[in-house]
Design a protein around this motif. Structure first.
Motif, PDB file in Angstrom:
ATOM      1  N   THR A 104       0.849  -1.185   0.000  1.00 10.98           N
ATOM      2  CA  THR A 104       0.000   0.000   0.000  1.00 10.98           C
ATOM      3  C   THR A 104       0.879   1.226   0.000  1.00 10.98           C
ATOM      4  O   THR A 104       1.962   1.233   0.569  1.00 10.98           O
ATOM      5  CB  THR A 104      -0.886   0.073   1.247  1.00 10.98           C
ATOM      6  OG1 THR A 104      -0.041   0.185   2.384  1.00 10.98           O
ATOM      7  CG2 THR A 104      -1.763  -1.125   1.374  1.00 10.98           C
ATOM      8  N   CYS A 105       0.368   2.271  -0.612  1.00 13.22           N
ATOM      9  CA  CYS A 105       1.114   3.522  -0.618  1.00 13.22           C
ATOM     10  C   CYS A 105       0.154   4.634  -0.299  1.00 13.22           C
ATOM     11  O   CYS A 105      -0.948   4.700  -0.851  1.00 13.22           O
ATOM     12  CB  CYS A 105       1.749   3.752  -1.979  1.00 13.22           C
ATOM     13  SG  CYS A 105       2.844   5.153  -1.994  1.00 13.22           S
ATOM     14  N   LEU A 111       5.339   3.883   1.793  1.00 11.44           N
ATOM     15  CA  LEU A 111       4.986   2.669   1.072  1.00 11.44           C
ATOM     16  C   LEU A 111       5.209   1.509   2.019  1.00 11.44           C
ATOM     17  O   LEU A 111       6.294   1.359   2.564  1.00 11.44           O
ATOM     18  CB  LEU A 111       5.901   2.531  -0.151  1.00 11.44           C
ATOM     19  CG  LEU A 111       5.453   1.610  -1.270  1.00 11.44           C
ATOM     20  CD1 LEU A 111       6.059   2.098  -2.553  1.00 11.44           C
ATOM     21  CD2 LEU A 111       5.886   0.204  -1.051  1.00 11.44           C
ATOM     22  N   ARG A 112       4.182   0.710   2.214  1.00  9.34           N
ATOM     23  CA  ARG A 112       4.327  -0.386   3.184  1.00  9.34           C
ATOM     24  C   ARG A 112       3.973  -1.705   2.529  1.00  9.34           C
ATOM     25  O   ARG A 112       3.092  -1.778   1.677  1.00  9.34           O
ATOM     26  CB  ARG A 112       3.370  -0.167   4.360  1.00  9.34           C
ATOM     27  CG  ARG A 112       3.721   1.027   5.201  1.00  9.34           C
ATOM     28  CD  ARG A 112       2.931   1.007   6.475  1.00  9.34           C
ATOM     29  NE  ARG A 112       3.337   2.104   7.331  1.00  9.34           N
ATOM     30  CZ  ARG A 112       2.598   3.159   7.586  1.00  9.34           C
ATOM     31  NH1 ARG A 112       1.411   3.274   7.052  1.00  9.34           N
ATOM     32  NH2 ARG A 112       3.042   4.117   8.374  1.00  9.34           N
ATOM     33  N   GLU A 124       8.837  -1.037   5.146  1.00  5.25           N
ATOM     34  CA  GLU A 124       8.326   0.322   4.997  1.00  5.25           C
ATOM     35  C   GLU A 124       9.361   1.154   4.271  1.00  5.25           C
ATOM     36  O   GLU A 124      10.535   1.133   4.605  1.00  5.25           O
ATOM     37  CB  GLU A 124       8.070   0.894   6.391  1.00  5.25           C
ATOM     38  CG  GLU A 124       7.355   2.211   6.365  1.00  5.25           C
ATOM     39  CD  GLU A 124       6.920   2.620   7.752  1.00  5.25           C
ATOM     40  OE1 GLU A 124       6.373   1.756   8.467  1.00  5.25           O
ATOM     41  OE2 GLU A 124       7.154   3.767   8.125  1.00  5.25           O
ATOM     42  N   ARG A 126      10.145   5.087   2.675  1.00 11.77           N
ATOM     43  CA  ARG A 126       9.720   6.486   2.537  1.00 11.77           C
ATOM     44  C   ARG A 126       9.963   6.870   1.097  1.00 11.77           C
ATOM     45  O   ARG A 126      11.085   6.906   0.627  1.00 11.77           O
ATOM     46  CB  ARG A 126      10.585   7.372   3.429  1.00 11.77           C
ATOM     47  CG  ARG A 126      10.363   7.152   4.879  1.00 11.77           C
ATOM     48  CD  ARG A 126       9.802   8.391   5.523  1.00 11.77           C
ATOM     49  NE  ARG A 126       8.496   8.710   4.983  1.00 11.77           N
ATOM     50  CZ  ARG A 126       7.557   9.320   5.647  1.00 11.77           C
ATOM     51  NH1 ARG A 126       7.780   9.675   6.862  1.00 11.77           N
ATOM     52  NH2 ARG A 126       6.417   9.609   5.105  1.00 11.77           N
ATOM     53  N   VAL A 127       8.913   7.166   0.423  1.00  7.64           N
ATOM     54  CA  VAL A 127       9.055   7.391  -1.004  1.00  7.64           C
ATOM     55  C   VAL A 127       9.174   8.871  -1.350  1.00  7.64           C
ATOM     56  O   VAL A 127       9.379   9.226  -2.482  1.00  7.64           O
ATOM     57  CB  VAL A 127       7.828   6.782  -1.723  1.00  7.64           C
ATOM     58  CG1 VAL A 127       8.054   6.698  -3.192  1.00  7.64           C
ATOM     59  CG2 VAL A 127       7.570   5.408  -1.198  1.00  7.64           C
ATOM     60  N   MET A 134       0.928   5.246  -7.245  1.00  7.15           N
ATOM     61  CA  MET A 134       1.904   4.170  -7.219  1.00  7.15           C
ATOM     62  C   MET A 134       1.370   3.047  -8.093  1.00  7.15           C
ATOM     63  O   MET A 134       0.201   2.708  -7.995  1.00  7.15           O
ATOM     64  CB  MET A 134       2.073   3.638  -5.790  1.00  7.15           C
ATOM     65  CG  MET A 134       3.008   2.461  -5.777  1.00  7.15           C
ATOM     66  SD  MET A 134       2.785   1.355  -4.415  1.00  7.15           S
ATOM     67  CE  MET A 134       1.484   0.316  -4.969  1.00  7.15           C
ATOM     68  N   THR A 146       6.566   5.138  -8.321  1.00  3.14           N
ATOM     69  CA  THR A 146       5.815   6.167  -7.594  1.00  3.14           C
ATOM     70  C   THR A 146       6.165   7.528  -8.177  1.00  3.14           C
ATOM     71  O   THR A 146       7.235   7.738  -8.730  1.00  3.14           O
ATOM     72  CB  THR A 146       6.178   6.202  -6.102  1.00  3.14           C
ATOM     73  OG1 THR A 146       7.570   6.459  -5.991  1.00  3.14           O
ATOM     74  CG2 THR A 146       5.835   4.922  -5.419  1.00  3.14           C
TER      75      THR A 146
END
Lengths: 410, 352
Positions: A104-105, A111-112, A124, A126-127, A134, A146
């Motif tokens: 999921t984002c 983003l996880r 996890e 960090r995007v 995404m 992303t």
């Protein structure tokens, strides 16, 4: 319950929290609700298939929950809390390893990867800030892309989450040597190669090629004057379909970057666009509360369905949209009988009305508690209107003709 | 001078005229030269009017004669029509109850193509959508409308007067001079000062021609084309100035989903408790996608009759775009855009 959801070939998520399934062959639109109380908190943001067999749907809501909807059973089977609404809402949802893991984002940039029903994410990343979308590469499913506002396109490999595999660079400064603003709204992986197509809020379409050392776009095309919100790649390749906030959808050629043609009919901003995997058909939905299906070859509108809430996202099943079968023929035969029973006065008018009567009878079904009843049959209403009209118009015609003849004599 | 008689029964419906040159196809008349001197006194009894079948009034080159022929032709037609009507009336009287029903003329309104987005009052999904949209705060009584009226830069006399009159019509409205400020910067300031609506009247060539209506906390922005503005002094038989009482609001004929949204936008401009003491009413009447605004004061003369007096400005609006979110014409998402070539193609299809 499952009987109603199984023939649905198009799934849409709306702002009121209702998941809508549309069966094009039967011309029906059905509503599926998780709870009996509708609430804006359940506004659907993203949809994706949970597995390759497409028997389950994952529905991401604005409150951070991901619900699983089973197409076979026709009900919501599972709910998971995957993230804080304060971090932004879902911008992307994908599955790994055949449904075992969920990616999921959120718009805030987190983003996880979730596995095994646990409350904590397995990984996890960090995007960046302010993500708009995404997307997952359908061929290499561990790669995701992303992008967002002032946040360039990045391609990540989920097995090596430290650094992105590919980071795009902004365009060169323009002729005044000013930095060009940058806003990625949607992206897609071109099958058969590593290339990524993106569409931006500054009405540009870029193609990036990670296999080349050039981090700037390989191809740039522009369309219109309004932000391009979504894009989709047709199965035939070599082109891309984009939609913007003004309701204009166009097919752009990816070899030269020219506009091949536009799809008419939308009057509101496009929020969801998807080309069918095998048929040359594209489905679009947006803020004008309609689902439209156009054919890619002649760019004509094939179906138009009114769904009463604003639509956020769209998902097509891989099987052919119109299942050839008895249902289809039966409906057509009934229509024919009705038309034959009426007096044929003006033939020119009948055909456009017939196209409009290809729409829906909406039935609302509630999955858990009682059944909210409603049956609106637009087809009946349209035919009634026609019947009243035709006798009148017949009466008018003979006096008109007589008068014309008299004029010639006198 | 040659006096050549022209027989009455031949082609020609002439009326106290000298000889007409008939443009008839059969050249039976050898004497086409006698245009002048002969005065043919023909009676008016044109009993045997035998025109050749291909003759038409438009073939006469002389404008006066053509006009006269045409007038005659029209009179004939009218006579026939009246006769038909009389016949029908006579029949209806004779048959009494069994008479065929009266024919209703076709108008564009009753030929309107059925719009599938027409709102069904019992539809729950639409009811929920409306109950939770951006106007829910107003319709639940939580906020009171406060309107800011401004114009495009450097307005001219007519627009300024129009703004002032609008401010008298809409309660709790404030007019501010624009001074070249950017709307996107005005909006956060308005929100901070609890305004609920922003109206911007656009001016072109000293006449107001556009209206942007922006619902403030986060609401939709509608852009209208304004036409036919009549100020108070141009009204005939106008009454005194509108008072400070809250007017009642009438919204007519907003049937489709889009029409509902726009209707709610207009309704949210006025406070929810109309003061019937003031006997003032503001009407937004939608017909054929044009919204007519009128402001009246009414009085009940007796139980059956009421008199109205028109005060206040009058104008017509046509919706051009409805944008979700506050004013952002470049990057905002549009919920509805008027696309003339697609939507105006059918004369019987309307959107509101």
């Amino acid at each position: 319950m499952g009987d109603s959801s199984r023939p649905c070939t198009v799934w849409l998520g709306s702002e009121t929290g209702i998941l809508k399934g549309v069966s094009v062959s039967r011309r029906q639109a059905l509503n599926f609700c998780h709870s009996s109380q509708l609430s804006r908190q359940h506004e659907v943001r993203t949809l994706c298939w949970a597995d390759a067999a497409e028997s389950e749907l994952l529905v991401g809501g604005v409150d951070g929950t991901v619900k699983t909807f089973s197409v076979e059973k026709g009900t919501f089977t599972d709910v998971r809390q995957c993230g804080d609404p304060s971090d932004g809402s879902f911008v992307g949802l994908a599955t790994l390893d055949g449904g075992a893991a969920l990616v999921t984002c959120l718009g805030g940039g987190v983003l996880r990867v979730w596995r095994d029903e646990s409350g904590e994410p397995a990984a996890e990343i960090r995007v960046g800030n302010d993500i708009a979308r995404m997307r997952q590469n359908p061929e290499h499913r561990h790669k995701v892309a992303t992008g967002g506002k002032e946040n360039c396109l990045k391609v990540w490999d989920l097995e090596k989450p430290d650094k992105p595999v590919f980071t795009a660079r902004n365009l060169r400064n323009d002729w005044l040597n000013l930095r060009q603003p940058h806003w990625v709204m949607d992206m897609a992986f071109i099958p058969g190669s590593d290339k990524v197509v993106t569409c931006t809020g500054y009405h540009q379409v870029h193609v990036y090629d990670p296999s080349t050392p050039q981090r700037r776009p390989v191809l740039e095309a522009t369309y219109g004057e309004y932000p391009l919100t979504t894009l989709s790649l047709p199965a035939a390749g070599g082109s891309v379909v984009v939609g913007n906030t003004h309701g204009q959808i166009a097919v752009l050629d990816l070899r030269k970057g020219l506009v091949r043609g536009c799809f008419k009919g939308l009057s509101g901003g496009v929020r969801g666009l998807q080309c069918h995997a095998s048929q040359p058909v594209v489905a679009s939905c947006g803020l004008d509360r309609f689902l439209r299906i156009h054919s890619l070859e002649d760019r004509r509108l094939q179906h138009k369905v009114y769904l009463k809430s604003r639509l956020n996202c769209l998902l097509l099943a891989s099987r052919p949209l119109e299942e050839a079968g008895d249902d289809c023929l039966e409906v057509k035969e009934e229509d024919d009988e009705v038309w034959d029973a009426m007096e044929q006065v003006e033939e020119g008018e009948e055909n456009p009305k017939r196209k409009m009567s290809e729409e829906t009878s909406v039935e609302q079904e509630n999955s858990k508690n009682g059944i909210l009843k409603e049956g609106e049959n637009f087809i009946n209403e349209i035919t009634d209107g026609q019947e009243e009209k035709t006798p009148e118009s017949e009466e008018r015609e003979p006096p008109k003709k007589q008068k014309r003849r008299k004029k010639a004599k006198a | 001078m040659d006096i050549i008689e022209v027989p009455v029964t031949q082609k020609g419906k002439s009326k106290k005229k000298k000889n007409k040159i008939d443009q008839s196809k059969d050249a039976e008349q050898p004497d086409k030269m006698e245009t002048n001197d002969v005065e043919v006194k023909e009676e008016k009894t044109e009993a045997t009017v035998a025109f050749p079948p291909t003759f038409s009034v438009s073939e006469i080159k002389n404008k006066q004669r053509r006009h006269l022929m045409f007038m005659k032709f029209k009179q004939e037609k009218r006579k026939q029509k009246m006769e038909l009507k009389k016949q029908r009336k006579r029949q209806a009287k004779l048959l009494g109850d069994k008479a065929p029903p009266k024919q209703v003329p076709k108008t564009i309104e009753n030929q309107r193509v059925y719009d599938e987005t027409t709102v069904d009052p019992e539809d729950e999904e639409v009811a929920f959508d409306e109950a939770t949209d951006e106007f829910s705060a107003y319709f639940n009584g939580l906020t009171n409308p406060k309107v800011l009226i401004t114009t495009s830069d450097r307005p001219r006399g007519r627009t300024v007067k129009f703004c002032r009159q609008l401010a008298t019509v809409i309660p709790n409205a404030h007019v501010y001079y624009r001074r070249g400020l950017a709307l996107k910067r005005i909006i956060p300031q308005c929100v901070a000062r609890d305004f609920t609506y922003l109206i911007v009247i656009n001016e072109d060539r000293k006449v107001p021609n556009g209206l942007v209506l922006c619902h403030l906390p986060e609401g939709p922005t509608a852009h209208f084309k304004v036409s036919s503005v009549r100020l108070r002094k141009e009204m005939k038989k106008k009454g005194k100035e509108p008072t400070e009482h809250y007017p009642e609001v009438i919204l007519n004929n907003f049937t489709t989903r889009l029409g509902h949204s726009i209707g709610r936008m207009f309704a949210a401009l006025f406070p929810q408790n109309p003061q019937f003491v003031g006997r003032q009413v503001a009407t937004f009447h939608n017909q054929r996608d044009f919204i007519f605004f009128r402001f009246h004061r009414y009085i009940f003369k007796n139980e059956k009759k009421a008199g109205i007096q028109e005060l206040g400005p009058r104008f017509t609006l046509k919706l051009r775009t409805l944008q979700k979110g506050t004013f952002d014409s470049k990057f905002g998402e549009y919920e509805w855009v008027l696309k003339r070539h697609e939507m105006d193609a059918c004369r019987r299809k309307f959107q509101l």
